[in-house]
Design a protein around this motif. Structure first.
Motif, PDB file in Angstrom:
ATOM      1  N   GLU A 139       0.826  -1.211   0.000  1.00  0.00           N
ATOM      2  CA  GLU A 139       0.000   0.000   0.000  1.00  0.00           C
ATOM      3  C   GLU A 139       0.859   1.259   0.000  1.00  0.00           C
ATOM      4  O   GLU A 139       0.460   2.300  -0.532  1.00  0.00           O
ATOM      5  N   GLU A 140       2.045   1.157   0.593  1.00  0.00           N
ATOM      6  CA  GLU A 140       2.937   2.318   0.655  1.00  0.00           C
ATOM      7  C   GLU A 140       3.462   2.662  -0.733  1.00  0.00           C
ATOM      8  O   GLU A 140       3.611   3.837  -1.080  1.00  0.00           O
ATOM      9  N   LEU A 141       3.743   1.638  -1.539  1.00  0.00           N
ATOM     10  CA  LEU A 141       4.219   1.864  -2.906  1.00  0.00           C
ATOM     11  C   LEU A 141       3.152   2.598  -3.718  1.00  0.00           C
ATOM     12  O   LEU A 141       3.446   3.574  -4.416  1.00  0.00           O
ATOM     13  N   ILE A 142       1.926   2.139  -3.610  1.00  0.00           N
ATOM     14  CA  ILE A 142       0.835   2.780  -4.351  1.00  0.00           C
ATOM     15  C   ILE A 142       0.615   4.208  -3.854  1.00  0.00           C
ATOM     16  O   ILE A 142       0.435   5.140  -4.651  1.00  0.00           O
ATOM     17  N   ALA A 143       0.642   4.384  -2.539  1.00  0.00           N
ATOM     18  CA  ALA A 143       0.451   5.726  -1.974  1.00  0.00           C
ATOM     19  C   ALA A 143       1.554   6.667  -2.436  1.00  0.00           C
ATOM     20  O   ALA A 143       1.296   7.837  -2.754  1.00  0.00           O
ATOM     21  N   GLY A 144       2.777   6.177  -2.480  1.00  0.00           N
ATOM     22  CA  GLY A 144       3.895   7.004  -2.908  1.00  0.00           C
ATOM     23  C   GLY A 144       3.770   7.426  -4.358  1.00  0.00           C
ATOM     24  O   GLY A 144       4.010   8.591  -4.708  1.00  0.00           O
TER      25      GLY A 144
END
Length: 220
Positions: free
Chosen positions: A109-114
């Protein structure tokens, strides 16, 4: 649709990143590259909104590729993928124009948020990355670390109360839209505050401002 380029010399990493991004219907991977030079060429060919670069690649490294992309294709935002053992390289990348910093072992989820944040013109500094940068700076010596803490607090002291609120949220990796919702103000107001914060802290980008927030102790 957010068009994304993935650059990493390890095919399995590229496949993993592609698989994560495939879960978001608004993200499209338009190209892959195995080294920094190829990544720069692919950016010119495909014009992605975001380029995801491994910080270490053969030939032209991720840091150099990021700087070249930001210089020649400023409309493409750069997200750097790092590991826990590359703190000094993260510091170099901060000055190279990269707008996002993520740990390879982080949550999907952090990759997508970034990527979403960078595509929206914001920056995304993984809280883990920020913590590692601050820890790396502190490891150079207690006296130097104490001096940086004092300097960061002095710089932060020049901000207004609302700017400090914005800086804290910025330091946790939130985009302008997310900060606006959290503070219940319009996004344009947040953009104005961010511009003022960057000027008052004398930094070039949001990621660098986030590091100052961590050094000053504003972000746990």
């Amino acid at each position: 649709m957010i068009r994304v380029l993935i650059a990493d010399d390890e095919p399995m990493i590229r496949a993993g990143v592609r698989a994560v991004l495939a879960t978001d219907p608004e993200i499209e991977v338009v190209a892959e590259a195995g080294d920094g030079r190829e990544a720069v060429d692919m950016v010119w060919r495909h014009r992605p909104r975001v380029a995801v670069l491994d910080i270490r690649m053969p030939g032209l490294g991720g840091i150099e590729a990021a700087a070249e992309i930001r210089r020649t294709a400023p409309e493409t935002g750069v997200v750097m993928l790092t590991t826990f053992g590359e703190d000094a390289s993260i510091l170099q990348a901060l000055g190279g124009g990269a707008a996002g910093f993520l740990i390879k072992s982080g949550e999907p989820e952090e990759l997508i948020a970034g990527i979403r944040a960078v595509a929206g013109g914001a920056a995304y500094l993984s809280p883990k990355v920020a913590a590692r940068v601050v820890a790396h700076l502190a490891s150079t010596g207690a006296g130097a670390a104490g001096g940086r803490r004092t300097a960061a607090r002095e710089r932060v002291a020049a901000l207004t109360a609302r700017e400090r609120d914005v800086l804290v949220l910025l330091g946790t990796g939130l985009s302008n839209a997310q900060i606006a919702r959290r503070l219940q103000v319009v996004e344009g107001t947040v953009k104005a505050h961010v511009s003022s914060i960057l000027a008052r802290l004398a930094v070039d980008n949001r990621a660098a401002a986030a590091v100052v927030a961590h050094e000053a102790g504003l972000v746990p």
